[in-house]
Scaffold this motif. Structure first.
Motif, PDB file in Angstrom:
ATOM      1  N   HIS A  93       0.859  -1.184   0.000  1.00 23.67           N
ATOM      2  CA  HIS A  93       0.000   0.000   0.000  1.00 23.67           C
ATOM      3  C   HIS A  93       0.895   1.234   0.000  1.00 23.67           C
ATOM      4  CE1 HIS A  93      -2.779   3.114   1.383  1.00 23.67           C
ATOM      5  NE2 HIS A  93      -3.776   2.314   1.081  1.00 23.67           N
ATOM      6  N   ILE A  94       0.706   2.107  -1.005  1.00 28.26           N
ATOM      7  CA  ILE A  94       1.526   3.321  -1.129  1.00 28.26           C
ATOM      8  C   ILE A  94       0.658   4.539  -0.854  1.00 28.26           C
ATOM      9  CG2 ILE A  94       2.944   4.732  -2.666  1.00 28.26           C
ATOM     10  CD1 ILE A  94       3.580   2.193  -4.236  1.00 28.26           C
ATOM     11  N   ASN A  95       1.040   5.328   0.130  1.00 29.92           N
ATOM     12  CA  ASN A  95       0.392   6.600   0.415  1.00 29.92           C
ATOM     13  C   ASN A  95       1.249   7.742  -0.112  1.00 29.92           C
ATOM     14  OD1 ASN A  95      -1.952   5.786   1.708  1.00 29.92           O
ATOM     15  ND2 ASN A  95      -1.027   5.748   3.735  1.00 29.92           N
ATOM     16  N   VAL A  96       0.661   8.588  -0.947  1.00 33.50           N
ATOM     17  CA  VAL A  96       1.369   9.756  -1.482  1.00 33.50           C
ATOM     18  C   VAL A  96       0.729  10.998  -0.892  1.00 33.50           C
ATOM     19  CG1 VAL A  96       2.047  11.024  -3.556  1.00 33.50           C
ATOM     20  CG2 VAL A  96       1.875   8.525  -3.624  1.00 33.50           C
ATOM     21  N   ASP A 113       1.615  -9.537  -4.972  1.00 36.56           N
ATOM     22  CA  ASP A 113       0.399  -9.824  -5.736  1.00 36.56           C
ATOM     23  C   ASP A 113      -0.316  -8.557  -6.180  1.00 36.56           C
ATOM     24  OD1 ASP A 113       0.857 -12.496  -5.140  1.00 36.56           O
ATOM     25  OD2 ASP A 113      -0.418 -12.462  -3.361  1.00 36.56           O
ATOM     26  N   LEU A 114      -0.214  -7.506  -5.368  1.00 33.35           N
ATOM     27  CA  LEU A 114      -1.039  -6.323  -5.592  1.00 33.35           C
ATOM     28  C   LEU A 114      -0.352  -5.091  -5.017  1.00 33.35           C
ATOM     29  CD1 LEU A 114      -3.861  -4.926  -6.184  1.00 33.35           C
ATOM     30  CD2 LEU A 114      -4.497  -5.570  -3.852  1.00 33.35           C
ATOM     31  N   ILE A 115      -0.456  -3.976  -5.764  1.00 32.28           N
ATOM     32  CA  ILE A 115      -0.048  -2.672  -5.241  1.00 32.28           C
ATOM     33  C   ILE A 115      -1.277  -1.777  -5.211  1.00 32.28           C
ATOM     34  CG2 ILE A 115       1.319  -0.591  -5.635  1.00 32.28           C
ATOM     35  CD1 ILE A 115       3.475  -2.288  -6.883  1.00 32.28           C
ATOM     36  N   VAL A 116      -1.580  -1.208  -4.059  1.00 34.74           N
ATOM     37  CA  VAL A 116      -2.674  -0.248  -3.911  1.00 34.74           C
ATOM     38  C   VAL A 116      -2.055   1.141  -3.825  1.00 34.74           C
ATOM     39  CG1 VAL A 116      -4.553   0.563  -2.440  1.00 34.74           C
ATOM     40  CG2 VAL A 116      -4.167  -1.893  -2.729  1.00 34.74           C
ATOM     41  N   LEU A 117      -2.449   2.009  -4.739  1.00 36.47           N
ATOM     42  CA  LEU A 117      -1.922   3.372  -4.777  1.00 36.47           C
ATOM     43  C   LEU A 117      -2.980   4.331  -4.246  1.00 36.47           C
ATOM     44  CD1 LEU A 117       0.236   5.441  -5.538  1.00 36.47           C
ATOM     45  CD2 LEU A 117      -0.696   5.460  -7.859  1.00 36.47           C
ATOM     46  N   ASN A 118      -2.622   5.065  -3.206  1.00 36.29           N
ATOM     47  CA  ASN A 118      -3.537   6.016  -2.588  1.00 36.29           C
ATOM     48  C   ASN A 118      -2.924   7.409  -2.673  1.00 36.29           C
ATOM     49  OD1 ASN A 118      -5.658   7.107  -1.117  1.00 36.29           O
ATOM     50  ND2 ASN A 118      -4.744   6.629   0.860  1.00 36.29           N
ATOM     51  N   SER A 119      -3.382   8.188  -3.643  1.00 35.72           N
ATOM     52  CA  SER A 119      -2.889   9.558  -3.799  1.00 35.72           C
ATOM     53  C   SER A 119      -4.021  10.433  -4.318  1.00 35.72           C
ATOM     54  CB  SER A 119      -1.710   9.609  -4.775  1.00 35.72           C
ATOM     55  OG  SER A 119      -2.158   9.516  -6.118  1.00 35.72           O
TER      56      SER A 119
END
Length: 392
Positions: free
Chosen positions: A205-208, A316-322
């Protein structure tokens, strides 16, 4: 069999039974025995214990064509409440829910980086306890999301506001006699997101925001590294000898691809001292060339960062939250296409379901799992109350 072994087996069975009831309501005793492969006597004893503790309720009989109708069980999710606190650089947001992450209430509090965080949190927690609905167990846990590094529930480093007491959790827990869990906000976010995407055991999970943070889930467990610094994606090097970063290095990814960096560079390009996210989005939608250029750079830089992630974790998965990916629908597909064309990698990239509350839901999950002594809480729905937070 030694008593210690018997107790361990009973605790394990109790955990399995309660977790199944929590995540698969309603369910009968017979179904529990079948799915968990436990004897009916074992199920009966554990269920009675959970009923006595007010953690489980009987809700009536199932409809069957013949024979005795089985009594259905469900988790008594309103028997307690949980409080999550997201300490952002210029704002504090709280979320209080029942023990299934539902019946939510959100509240916002102003926060200045110069403020003393400990007494402010004491005030916020006291206010929630006073307004908390009566329930058998009251508030059973408090989760605090910190923008910084947290290791073993102690705060190590905070770049955006003065370092609060490293033992903040211990101080608050002692004051209110409630378990308190502090964690990096991106780590909470990946735990929150995975409660909704329970089919993924390996995800990022990536928070920008002002920086770029990353939460890592490996085989269903949070990965933090040796001393809590795992996931500092924003401080990986994009350009050697590039822009100086507060971490002491030069050319860090967040100096080019964070929300703050994109907006500052865009303002410089159009000759403005400051541009906010809404103004930038409006210019992009009106196809202003400078705004399109900045989004193209965001896609390129994030694709490079994600390529490094895929090569390292093979997740398996990248969740991008920006803000950019949440408001511009095709950004995730453009990043995935860039990976395929330029980096020769395929990766599933999805938008965050939780967006601004992912950290809060992660804190809620940690507290509930600790109180119930279960490992895999699943959350299915969100309250409409989240759309209209209260302001303080």
């Amino acid at each position: 069999m030694p008593i210690a072994n018997q107790e361990m087996i009973r605790n394990t069975n109790r955990r399995l039974v309660l977790e199944y009831i929590v995540n698969n309501p309603p369910v009968s005793r017979a179904d529990l025995a079948k799915h968990l492969q436990l004897t009916k006597a074992t199920i009966s004893n554990i269920v009675q214990e959970l009923l006595d503790k007010n953690l489980v309720q009987e809700i009536g009989s199932a409809q069957t064509a013949m024979g005795r109708k089985p009594i259905l069980l469900k988790f008594h999710q309103s028997c307690g409440q949980v409080l999550a606190i997201d300490v952002r650089p210029h704002q504090i947001i709280t979320l209080i829910t029942d023990l299934k992450g539902e019946n939510c209430r959100v509240k916002e509090f102003p926060f200045s980086p110069e403020a003393n965080l400990l007494p402010l949190l004491e005030h916020i927690i006291s206010e929630h306890m006073e307004n908390c609905k009566e329930s058998p167990y009251g508030i059973v846990g408090i989760g605090i999301g910190i923008y910084g590094v947290v290791h073993k529930n102690r705060i190590v480093f905070t770049p955006y506001y003065p370092l609060p007491a490293p033992n903040l959790s211990e101080l608050l827990s002692g004051r209110f006699q409630i378990p308190v869990f502090s964690e990096n906000e991106s780590n909470f976010s990946v735990l929150g997101e995975s409660a909704f995407r329970c089919g993924y055991q390996n995800m990022i999970h990536i928070n920008v925001h002002d920086g770029i943070g990353m939460g890592i889930l490996v085989n269903g467990k949070l990965y933090k590294g040796q001393d809590g610094y795992a996931g500092e994606l924003g401080h990986t090097i994009l350009f050697p000898d590039g822009k100086p970063c507060a971490c002491g290095n030069e050319g860090c990814l967040e100096q080019y691809a964070s929300e703050r960096a994109i907006l500052e560079e865009y303002a410089r390009k159009i000759g403005q001292s400051h541009v906010n996210t809404e103004e930038f989005l409006k210019d992009y939608q009106q196809k202003r060339p400078e705004a399109i250029e900045m989004i193209n750079l965001f896609v390129k830089y994030m694709a490079i960062g994600m390529n490094n992630i895929v090569n390292t974790f093979n997740t398996d998965l990248i969740v991008l939250n920006s803000f950019f990916s949440n408001c511009i629908p095709d950004i995730n597909s453009r990043i995935a296409e860039y990976l395929r064309c330029h980096q020769n990698r395929d990766c599933k990239i999805l938008a965050s379901r939780l967006q601004d509350i992912s950290c809060l839901i992660g804190g809620i999950r940690v507290c509930i799992e600790h109180f119930l002594d279960i490992e895999h809480l699943q959350i299915q729905t969100l309250s409409a109350d989240l759309e209209n937070p209260e302001h303080s």
